[in-house]
Write an enzyme that holds these catalytic residues in place. Sequence first.
Site, PDB file in Angstrom:
ATOM      1  CD  GLU A   9      -2.551  -1.458   2.502  1.00  0.00           C
ATOM      2  OE1 GLU A   9      -3.750  -1.210   2.608  1.00  0.00           O
ATOM      3  OE2 GLU A   9      -1.860  -1.893   3.437  1.00  0.00           O
ATOM      4  CG  ASP A  93       1.748  -1.777   3.426  1.00  0.00           C
ATOM      5  OD1 ASP A  93       1.203  -1.676   4.544  1.00  0.00           O
ATOM      6  OD2 ASP A  93       1.286  -2.465   2.495  1.00  0.00           O
ATOM      7  CG  HIS A 142      16.259   1.600  -9.047  1.00  0.00           C
ATOM      8  ND1 HIS A 142      17.093   0.903  -9.903  1.00  0.00           N
ATOM      9  CD2 HIS A 142      17.043   2.017  -8.023  1.00  0.00           C
ATOM     10  CE1 HIS A 142      18.327   0.904  -9.398  1.00  0.00           C
ATOM     11  NE2 HIS A 142      18.315   1.573  -8.253  1.00  0.00           N
ATOM     12  CD  GLU A 143      15.827   4.806  -5.599  1.00  0.00           C
ATOM     13  OE1 GLU A 143      16.293   4.242  -4.586  1.00  0.00           O
ATOM     14  OE2 GLU A 143      16.557   5.155  -6.550  1.00  0.00           O
ATOM     15  CG  HIS A 152      22.248  -0.963  -7.678  1.00  0.00           C
ATOM     16  ND1 HIS A 152      23.078   0.063  -7.298  1.00  0.00           N
ATOM     17  CD2 HIS A 152      20.999  -0.442  -7.706  1.00  0.00           C
ATOM     18  CE1 HIS A 152      22.348   1.153  -7.098  1.00  0.00           C
ATOM     19  NE2 HIS A 152      21.081   0.862  -7.332  1.00  0.00           N
ATOM     20  CB  CYS A 197       2.962  -3.681   6.713  1.00  0.00           C
ATOM     21  SG  CYS A 197       4.315  -3.288   5.580  1.00  0.00           S
ATOM     22  CG  ASN A 200      -2.983  -5.726   5.119  1.00  0.00           C
ATOM     23  OD1 ASN A 200      -1.821  -5.458   4.817  1.00  0.00           O
ATOM     24  ND2 ASN A 200      -3.750  -4.852   5.713  1.00  0.00           N
TER      25      ASN A 200
END
Length: 202
Positions: A9, A93, A142-143, A152, A197, A200
């Site tokens: 989320e 999340d 990516h982050e 990486h 987290c 759900n």
Amino acid sequence: TPEQQRYVELFIVVDHGMFMKXXXXXXXXXXXIHQMVNIMKEAYRYLYIDILLTGVEIWSNKDLINVQPAAPQTLDSFGEWRXXXXXXXKSHDNAQLLTSTDFDGPTIGLAYVGSMCDPKRSTAVIQDHSEIDLLVAVTMDHELGHNLGIRHDTGSCSCGGYPCVMSPVISHDISKYFSDCSYIQCWDFIMKENPQCILNKR
């Protein structure tokens, strides 16, 4: 089984500079965010992770943290803000800050590694570095990948001849595929750390 679906989320904050850049139209900023999250969903499908946009906050009056060119400081401030203030915001999340600030050096995004579900560190900062939403979405992929324990790619990783999302260098070809290495690292992290987290979807 590892194939059990996980749900991230995602809460997105648009900083004041990016809001102004989008002609100060909240509707335009929100539409762009929805597009970018749809692009993220595509990439994460391969990892059996669904990305759910649970909220967008636009700092239309002023920034609520000090957004600065030093990405590590901005990431740290954003984490502090999330842990303290965003509790009020909808349950989520992971939070990403999108900024028009040009980070120092070649950095266009920064995230903690393996921090999914941590109140402060399940965060990333992303520079709105391209007019092309697709390229910014790849940086968001990516982050978020780092937050999910993915490092990486090295030379031995592959994603079918395409540029991979976790490549250390940004490619101007759109990378919307995670590599075999990314898959293994992500599920290693999920199995070992079992971040609660993301089990759900509300």
